[in-house]
Design a protein around this motif. Sequence first.
Motif, PDB file in Angstrom:
ATOM      1  N   HIS A 109      31.704  -7.201  46.380  1.00  0.00           N
ATOM      2  CA  HIS A 109      31.373  -6.539  45.116  1.00  0.00           C
ATOM      3  C   HIS A 109      31.739  -7.388  43.908  1.00  0.00           C
ATOM      4  O   HIS A 109      31.384  -7.061  42.766  1.00  0.00           O
ATOM      5  N   ILE A 110      32.498  -8.461  44.135  1.00  0.00           N
ATOM      6  CA  ILE A 110      32.882  -9.352  43.030  1.00  0.00           C
ATOM      7  C   ILE A 110      31.783 -10.377  42.809  1.00  0.00           C
ATOM      8  O   ILE A 110      31.318 -11.040  43.755  1.00  0.00           O
ATOM      9  N   ILE A 111      31.369 -10.525  41.570  1.00  0.00           N
ATOM     10  CA  ILE A 111      30.279 -11.436  41.235  1.00  0.00           C
ATOM     11  C   ILE A 111      30.768 -12.886  41.307  1.00  0.00           C
ATOM     12  O   ILE A 111      31.783 -13.235  40.707  1.00  0.00           O
ATOM     13  N   GLN A 112      30.040 -13.712  42.033  1.00  0.00           N
ATOM     14  CA  GLN A 112      30.327 -15.143  42.135  1.00  0.00           C
ATOM     15  C   GLN A 112      29.423 -15.903  41.164  1.00  0.00           C
ATOM     16  O   GLN A 112      28.218 -15.684  41.108  1.00  0.00           O
ATOM     17  N   LYS A 113      30.011 -16.826  40.413  1.00  0.00           N
ATOM     18  CA  LYS A 113      29.258 -17.545  39.386  1.00  0.00           C
ATOM     19  C   LYS A 113      28.097 -18.346  39.959  1.00  0.00           C
ATOM     20  O   LYS A 113      27.041 -18.451  39.345  1.00  0.00           O
ATOM     21  N   ASN A 114      28.290 -18.900  41.139  1.00  0.00           N
ATOM     22  CA  ASN A 114      27.237 -19.743  41.710  1.00  0.00           C
ATOM     23  C   ASN A 114      26.012 -18.955  42.161  1.00  0.00           C
ATOM     24  O   ASN A 114      24.982 -19.522  42.500  1.00  0.00           O
ATOM     25  N   ASN A 115      26.130 -17.627  42.199  1.00  0.00           N
ATOM     26  CA  ASN A 115      24.977 -16.806  42.591  1.00  0.00           C
ATOM     27  C   ASN A 115      24.316 -16.111  41.399  1.00  0.00           C
ATOM     28  O   ASN A 115      23.372 -15.342  41.572  1.00  0.00           O
ATOM     29  N   LEU A 116      24.844 -16.364  40.202  1.00  0.00           N
ATOM     30  CA  LEU A 116      24.314 -15.703  39.021  1.00  0.00           C
ATOM     31  C   LEU A 116      22.844 -16.046  38.778  1.00  0.00           C
ATOM     32  O   LEU A 116      22.034 -15.176  38.456  1.00  0.00           O
ATOM     33  N   ILE A 117      22.508 -17.317  38.917  1.00  0.00           N
ATOM     34  CA  ILE A 117      21.130 -17.751  38.630  1.00  0.00           C
ATOM     35  C   ILE A 117      20.137 -17.049  39.533  1.00  0.00           C
ATOM     36  O   ILE A 117      19.088 -16.552  39.094  1.00  0.00           O
ATOM     37  N   LEU A 118      20.464 -16.973  40.828  1.00  0.00           N
ATOM     38  CA  LEU A 118      19.579 -16.296  41.785  1.00  0.00           C
ATOM     39  C   LEU A 118      19.415 -14.824  41.418  1.00  0.00           C
ATOM     40  O   LEU A 118      18.305 -14.275  41.453  1.00  0.00           O
ATOM     41  N   GLY A 119      20.506 -14.168  41.055  1.00  0.00           N
ATOM     42  CA  GLY A 119      20.437 -12.757  40.680  1.00  0.00           C
ATOM     43  C   GLY A 119      19.638 -12.547  39.403  1.00  0.00           C
ATOM     44  O   GLY A 119      18.840 -11.610  39.305  1.00  0.00           O
ATOM     45  N   VAL A 120      19.846 -13.426  38.422  1.00  0.00           N
ATOM     46  CA  VAL A 120      19.112 -13.312  37.154  1.00  0.00           C
ATOM     47  C   VAL A 120      17.619 -13.487  37.364  1.00  0.00           C
ATOM     48  O   VAL A 120      16.791 -12.739  36.837  1.00  0.00           O
ATOM     49  N   ILE A 121      17.245 -14.471  38.170  1.00  0.00           N
ATOM     50  CA  ILE A 121      15.815 -14.727  38.418  1.00  0.00           C
ATOM     51  C   ILE A 121      15.146 -13.513  39.054  1.00  0.00           C
ATOM     52  O   ILE A 121      14.067 -13.076  38.623  1.00  0.00           O
ATOM     53  N   GLN A 122      15.788 -12.957  40.064  1.00  0.00           N
ATOM     54  CA  GLN A 122      15.182 -11.816  40.748  1.00  0.00           C
ATOM     55  C   GLN A 122      15.147 -10.582  39.852  1.00  0.00           C
ATOM     56  O   GLN A 122      14.184  -9.808  39.882  1.00  0.00           O
ATOM     57  N   SER A 123      16.168 -10.407  39.031  1.00  0.00           N
ATOM     58  CA  SER A 123      16.184  -9.262  38.111  1.00  0.00           C
ATOM     59  C   SER A 123      15.088  -9.390  37.063  1.00  0.00           C
ATOM     60  O   SER A 123      14.432  -8.411  36.706  1.00  0.00           O
ATOM     61  N   LEU A 124      14.892 -10.612  36.574  1.00  0.00           N
ATOM     62  CA  LEU A 124      13.826 -10.835  35.592  1.00  0.00           C
ATOM     63  C   LEU A 124      12.445 -10.597  36.212  1.00  0.00           C
ATOM     64  O   LEU A 124      11.547 -10.074  35.553  1.00  0.00           O
ATOM     65  N   ILE A 125      12.294 -10.985  37.461  1.00  0.00           N
ATOM     66  CA  ILE A 125      11.022 -10.739  38.148  1.00  0.00           C
ATOM     67  C   ILE A 125      10.762  -9.241  38.266  1.00  0.00           C
ATOM     68  O   ILE A 125       9.657  -8.751  38.019  1.00  0.00           O
ATOM     69  N   LEU A 126      11.825  -8.495  38.646  1.00  0.00           N
ATOM     70  CA  LEU A 126      11.673  -7.035  38.748  1.00  0.00           C
ATOM     71  C   LEU A 126      11.358  -6.430  37.379  1.00  0.00           C
ATOM     72  O   LEU A 126      10.485  -5.568  37.259  1.00  0.00           O
ATOM     73  N   LEU A 127      12.066  -6.902  36.341  1.00  0.00           N
ATOM     74  CA  LEU A 127      11.841  -6.390  34.993  1.00  0.00           C
ATOM     75  C   LEU A 127      10.409  -6.662  34.534  1.00  0.00           C
ATOM     76  O   LEU A 127       9.744  -5.791  33.970  1.00  0.00           O
ATOM     77  N   LEU A 128       9.938  -7.869  34.776  1.00  0.00           N
ATOM     78  CA  LEU A 128       8.576  -8.235  34.380  1.00  0.00           C
ATOM     79  C   LEU A 128       7.543  -7.408  35.138  1.00  0.00           C
ATOM     80  O   LEU A 128       6.580  -6.893  34.557  1.00  0.00           O
ATOM     81  N   TYR A 129       7.780  -7.271  36.446  1.00  0.00           N
ATOM     82  CA  TYR A 129       6.835  -6.523  37.279  1.00  0.00           C
ATOM     83  C   TYR A 129       6.768  -5.054  36.851  1.00  0.00           C
ATOM     84  O   TYR A 129       5.676  -4.481  36.710  1.00  0.00           O
TER      85      TYR A 129
END
Length: 348
Positions: free
Chosen positions: A113-133
């Motif tokens: 449940h703790i956010i890892q910095k190295n995975n932020l980019i992957l999470g942001v990209i997928q969230s933006l895709i969902l937001l756009l869709y």
Amino acid sequence: MIVLEKNLKWVTPILSPLLSLLLLYFTYWSIIGDTEEINAFSYVSTYLYLIWFNGMVYFSGHLSNFYENFIPIRKNPSLRLTLELITLFVMALLFFYVVLITINLHSNKPSPHIIQKNNLILGVIQSLILLLYCSLIITDDYLRKWRDESIKAETLKQDKLRAENRALQAHLNPHFLFNSLNVLISEIEYDPVQAKKFAMDLSHTYRYVLQIKEATEVTFETEWEAMKHYLDLHQVRLGEGLNLDLNIENEKSQRIIPPLSLQLLLENVFKHNVATIRKPLTIKVEMREDFIKIENNIQLKNKKQESYNIGLTYLKESFKAMDKNAQVEITETSDYFSVTIPLLNKTA
């Protein structure tokens, strides 16, 4: 259009699962790094991911209807759009967190449940895709509703015009009928032959009104034939108080106009102006290939009554309903008043 819309209804149910699977596979590939080791459907997180992604897409598709019950977009469009954007942002943020937890679960992190910095980019990209869709789905919903509202408004406008047209057809000025009957009685006594012609003209005039009860357009030939009888009635009634200057290029023209257009304009002239031997009323009717113009000298019955606009608004709307580019031109000076209407081509 209807067939295309039915086909588009199948796009979201098919595209959404495919897109979620593609993003999920990309997520696993970025974590595991070897496509041969990926067995996505053996993980519980896979199903949670797919349910969350497609659930958000489904919810976004019904978001507009949900808010419509509380904040109709017509009343406060700014607030409504702001709320929908905020809701989408929160949805994307939650999805972002779900993606990070999924990544951490498959990265064997002690605290997923703790956010890892190295995975932020992957999470942001997928969230933006969902937001756009989801934004595209809401935009498509808005466009559909806007189109439906436009069609509904146009239908109401057409119904209004038809109702006004029926009302117009239902009434030739009652004074015209009473005056015509008085003239007929007089002519029967003094000139039976003229009385017979007058009765025939009166019959033709009212028969025409009844015949076009449901019509939305008539040819110039049909309208003009009825108007000749209408003008003959006034000529007999007013005698030397009425001067007619008719310049018709083609009486058999098959160009079209709204029914009773000419009758409305001519009745307006008689309604507003004095016509006596001392002050004769002159009406000029000029017809060319593309237009017909009705002009009269101004000698108002009531000096305070300076408006000739009764029925003209209806006439303009009727022409616009037939051809959005149709223009009704009105010219008024201190001496004369004229209205020019277009002669339209028949639609296929």
